[in-house]
Design a protein around this motif. Structure first.
Motif, short mmCIF file in Angstrom:
data_model
loop_
_atom_site.label_atom_id
_atom_site.label_comp_id
_atom_site.label_asym_id
_atom_site.label_seq_id
_atom_site.Cartn_x
_atom_site.Cartn_y
_atom_site.Cartn_z
N VAL A 115 47.58 45.37 26.47
CA VAL A 115 46.07 45.71 26.14
C VAL A 115 45.50 43.83 26.31
O VAL A 115 44.56 44.22 26.94
N MET A 116 47.02 43.09 25.49
CA MET A 116 45.64 41.65 25.50
C MET A 116 45.75 41.21 26.46
O MET A 116 44.63 40.21 27.07
N LEU B 164 42.71 42.15 28.42
CA LEU B 164 42.00 41.90 27.88
C LEU B 164 41.14 40.80 28.68
O LEU B 164 40.45 40.00 28.61
N LEU B 165 42.67 39.89 28.52
CA LEU B 165 42.43 38.18 28.80
C LEU B 165 42.15 37.76 30.14
O LEU B 165 41.17 37.36 30.77
N PHE C 121 40.51 40.56 31.83
CA PHE C 121 38.97 40.46 32.08
C PHE C 121 38.19 39.32 31.22
O PHE C 121 37.27 39.04 32.57
N SER C 122 38.45 39.16 30.71
CA SER C 122 37.63 38.12 29.95
C SER C 122 37.58 36.82 30.75
O SER C 122 36.40 35.95 30.27
N PHE C 123 38.30 36.04 31.50
CA PHE C 123 38.18 34.75 32.39
C PHE C 123 38.04 35.50 33.67
O PHE C 123 37.69 34.77 34.21
N PHE D 237 35.32 38.16 34.63
CA PHE D 237 34.53 38.88 34.78
C PHE D 237 33.68 38.45 35.23
O PHE D 237 32.59 38.98 35.64
#
Lengths: 613, 125, 176
Positions: A303-304, A307-308, A310-312, A314
């Motif tokens: 998940v991390m 999400l990482l 994704f956050s970089f 998006f």
């Protein structure tokens, strides 16, 4: 290998894609055959396998020997992984090799499977043996588990959970590739809708089973394990709606991406919670901190990383397109937000007792009152937005005027029905009446849509219409069931009659009956309704030999509008019995609504996959 | 038809007697209060579940005590306090509104507001 | 702005998983032990053997209350440890929970009486006021206040890990 090849080599090279696809297929077949071997071991009563010895028995019917495989942790985890890889295999089969994301998607699915397989082999090996002397016979499985519905409930649920790995894999692959032109949303739609249908079906089956088996007449308990299954469902519902927007244009792509990660993460989180022993529940599997830690680490890592990623990445999807107010997308966005709040609230309710205990060393319970207080208003609000969205179009504001005539009709008819409910059934509860009104408005409005579809050839997606009608019906059923149902505990001797709600309840017979692996006491009741029709109900109490467990078998007589539901309790010193009788109103409608939604989902997925090819 | 007649007469002329409810309530309201209360009280002995869903002996005892308290005229709140004094706060499925639980009840609303604010005021690049 | 969002997403996820890590690793200790202090509730119950009525004023100083019953199988196992405590002069008051008088008396006759005296809580009223959920359960009291409520069988390990620290802290029972 699939993972390494797809992520570290050029996955757009057709050679690599073919290679990955082949490797996946071969590994899958090997893995699948291990499962078939396991089934054979279970059917042939091979008790040298520890798990089979613990959960199966020579005397079990074949069907239950097979279902005992997933009755506890190791076996059900095995099944989970089988389904995970199977979804991947079907994806592999049905997706042509020129899809740019295919290799990486398979890579993601593979690495996820590998992680869980390692977990299985290292901490929960279903193949562990008892040698050199295997036992003669296994232990009897919990009699409460010997039920056809309960046997199907986990497979359906798992099919739903792990089906979203495809969307997840595609999302990760997409983020990694970084090419905004790849329309992964379109490809993923039918996979996701099918998974959603399975998930809905799995939850509905579990709920129905709890209703007729557990004896207290309830169907949803806000138990942490139920909540942890509900959260992926909420995310999945938001996801498939967001997906329908994003697959048509490049609107809401960030939402869709985030949701696809969220759905699968919540599924994994659910698996973690249930198997780590953190939550005490009738549902949870054996407590084992070591397993909990492994799962936490693996799932946390997955998940991390997503999400990482994704956050970089998006910002790739940030578009200049504004969501036009009062367009279909705008309503979907609002409801995404509302659903997000529901997910947040559920997570909060599940975590709060844990955090409280961790900080203050004191216990606290969060149950139905909290969840109902949050869910009822927000769900009704979401339904109101749903109603407004019926007339909307993609990327256009809709003409409020076009709303007037059909609204007038739906509101008037619904209003009349609600007034009748208030007047004749004495329903005064605000929330019940509101739910009734809103559910009816939605259904009637959609009936108007159906009319226009057939009479005037006006376009409508019939599957979506049916599914949403199912939702409206669900809301009405739940509200009426909650408000109108009643129960009473009777203290009654043989040959006595009691009157309950204008029905005569006569205790007519008491028999001791031996069964295959239990003894039972059967109490026979004759019910006479106000019109003179008679029904016989036979609730039972059973004592199972193997574990000495006592279970109550409910007696249910189903009608269109209600269920008559009876259980027997204890016998008192004066020879009388404690007997519980309930009238559960509109309960069949709840299951019926769920089936409508599931069927509509499957049909929609089918039509989507057809239109794609 | 014949069956109806038969039943009618057999009820009138037989030694059928009227049974009693185990839980003796003075009014329909009391009975409704009871059944709604037991859904909100946790079974202290079970891993999870309300009194309504449990037939553990201690659950039965607590249910009978609740009936007594209802008959004594105690309010729902008083009954809940009675039970939480004896079995701890965790026996109530409604965690109530106290300084410890403000966060629980208010967080969903805050969450919704924050997301709405972000949604309506975000800048587009 | 995007950096801020990244930070939020990552830190929330980290906190989330971190919490579970610490939670799993926490020594759960004994779930049956409850150390909240409360007043001993008032009661009027008959002694098991005689017609004498006890009430809360009869209890003074520090002592244990042990909830037991003839129908409770674990109580038989716990019994030998209670006898051991009695031999160390620790006063234990028995609370006979929802038991028939004859059954309780014959149980005591058969297994021995480690209790200073036994209250016959036939209806379970005092037990309800104490928050008892079954048998065996044991309370430690001092000066009219309950300071430990343990649900489950008391044995050497439980006594040492759950009761002893409190006894030492409050300096009860002199000997131990």
């Amino acid at each position: 290998m699939c993972f390494i090849f797809s992520f570290f080599l050029n996955s757009k090279d057709i050679f690599i894609i073919n290679l990955v696809s082949r490797i996946y297929t071969h590994s899958f077949f090997i893995f699948l055959s291990s499962f078939f071997i396991y089934i054979w071991l279970a059917i042939s009563d091979n008790f040298s396998v520890l798990y089979i010895a613990q959960h199966s028995n020579i005397n079990l019917p074949v069907f239950y020997k097979i279902s005992s495989i997933w009755s506890a942790h190791e076996g059900s985890m095995f099944l989970w992984i089988i389904f995970l890889t199977s979804w991947g295999a079907v994806y592999n089969l049905l997706t042509s090799n020129d899809q740019p994301l295919k290799a990486k998607t398979l890579g993601v699915i593979s690495i996820t499977s590998v992680g869980f397989l390692l977990f299985l082999l290292l901490t929960s090996n279903p193949f562990e043996t008892i040698l050199p002397v295997p036992p003669e016979n296994g232990a009897d499985i919990n009699p409460v588990l010997q039920d056809p519905l309960l046997a199907i409930h986990p497979p359906m649920l798992y099919m739903g959970y792990v089906g979203f790995v495809i969307a997840f894999g595609q999302a990760i692959a997409f983020l990694f590739e970084g090419n905004t032109n790849i329309r992964w949303e379109k490809q993923v739609r039918s996979w996701s809708v099918v998974s959603w249908s399975f998930l809905t079906l799995g939850i509905a089956l579990g709920s129905w089973w709890a209703y007729y088996e557990l004896g207290w007449g309830g169907y949803w308990f806000w138990d942490p394990v139920e909540n942890v299954a509900l959260m992926p469902w909420l995310a999945a519902t938001a996801f498939i709606h967001s997906l329908s927007a994003s697959s048509k244009s490049s609107i809401l792509r960030i939402w869709t991406l985030l949701l696809s990660i969220l759905v699968f993460s919540l599924s994994l989180f659910g698996a973690f919670i249930v198997r780590s022993g953190i939550i005490d529940s009738v549902h949870s599997f054996a407590n084992d901190p070591e397993r909990g830690l492994y799962l936490l680490a693996f799932i946390g890592l997955l998940v991390m990383i997503s999400l990482l990623l994704f956050s970089f990445r998006f910002n790739l999807l940030l578009s200049n397109k504004k969501i036009i107010s009062l367009s279909k997308e705008s309503f979907i966005s609002i409801n995404n937000i509302l659903f997000g709040t529901l997910i947040f609230s559920t997570m909060l309710g599940v975590m709060y007792p844990l955090i409280y205990e961790f900080l203050y060393d004191q216990k606290i319970s969060v149950g139905a009152p909290f969840y109902n207080a949050i869910f009822v208003p927000i769900t009704l609000l979401a339904c109101i937005f749903l109603y407004f969205s019926i007339d909307t179009k993609w990327q256009q504001s809709f003409n409020l005027k076009s709303l007037y005539r059909p609204s007038f009709l739906s509101i008037t008819v619904s209003g009349i029905i609600v007034f009748l409910a208030f007047y004749k059934l004495s329903i005064t509860n605000f929330w019940t009446l509101s739910s009734l009104l809103i559910g009816l408005i939605i259904i009637i409005r959609y009936l108007i849509v159906i009319y226009f579809y057939f009479a005037h050839k006006k376009f409508a997606n019939l599957y979506s219409v049916i599914a949403h009608c199912g939702l409206g019906l669900l809301i009405i059923s739940i509200a009426l069931n909650n408000n109108l149902s009643s129960e009473r505990a009777l203290n009654i001797k043989i040959n006595e009659t009691e009157i309950y709600k204008d029905h005569q309840v006569s205790f007519t017979n008491l028999k001791m009956v031996p069964g295959p692996n239990f003894d039972s006491v059967q109490a026979e009741f004759l019910i006479v309704n106000p019109n003179g029709k008679t029904y016989t109900l036979t609730p039972e109490k059973r004592k199972y030999f193997a574990r000495g467990q006592v279970t109550t078998e409910t007696a249910i007589r189903a009608f269109f509008l209600k269920d008559i539901y009876m259980t027997i309790g204890d016998q008192l010193d004066d020879g009388s019995w404690i007997v519980n009788i309930q009238f559960n109103m509109f309960i069949r409608w709840i299951w019926f609504s769920a089936i409508i939604m599931v069927a509509a989902g499957f049909l929609l997925a089918h039509s989507l996959s057809r239109s794609r090819s | 038809m014949l069956i109806k007649v038969f039943l009618f007469f057999s009820i009138i002329f037989s030694s059928f007697t009227l049974g009693k409810s185990l839980y003796d309530f003075e009014s329909v309201e009391d009975e409704k209060r009871f059944y709604s209360l037991i859904k909100e009280i946790r079974c202290p002995k079970c891993t999870s579940g309300s009194l309504a869903s449990s037939n553990a002996p201690v659950s039965e005892d607590i249910k009978l005590k609740i009936i007594d308290l209802i008959k004594e005229g105690k309010s729902d709140q008083e009954i809940k306090e009675f039970l939480s004094d004896r079995f701890g706060n965790q026996i109530l499925y409604n965690p109530g509104l106290s300084k410890d639980t403000y966060l629980l009840w208010l967080a969903p609303g805050f969450f919704l507001m924050i997301i709405l604010l972000i949604f309506f005021f975000r800048k587009r690049t | 702005m995007t950096i801020f969002i990244r930070f939020i997403i990552v830190s929330i996820a980290l906190m989330f998983f971190g919490f579970f890590y610490f939670y799993i690793n926490e020594d759960k200790y004994y779930p049956g032990a409850d150390f909240t202090t409360s007043d001993m509730p008032n009661f009027e119950i008959k002694d098991l053997y005689s017609e004498r009525i006890f009430n809360v004023k009869d209890l003074e100083g520090s002592y244990l209350i042990n909830v037991w019953a003839s129908w409770c199988i674990t109580c038989r196992i716990e019994h030998s440890f209670l006898s051991k405590l009695e031999s160390k002069n620790i006063p234990i008051i028995g609370l006979n929970y929802k038991d028939e008088e004859e059954d309780a008396i014959s149980w005591i006759t058969r297994f021995g009486d480690p209790y200073k005296y036994i209250i016959h809580d036939y209806k379970g009223n005092l037990a309800l006021d104490l928050g008892v959920t079954g048998a065996p359960e044991t309370f430690l009291l001092n000066d009219g206040k309950i300071i430990v409520h343990y649900r489950g069988e008391v044995n050497d390990m439980i006594w040492n890990d759950v009761f002893k620290p409190i006894i030492k802290r409050e300096n009860l029972f002199n000997v131990n």
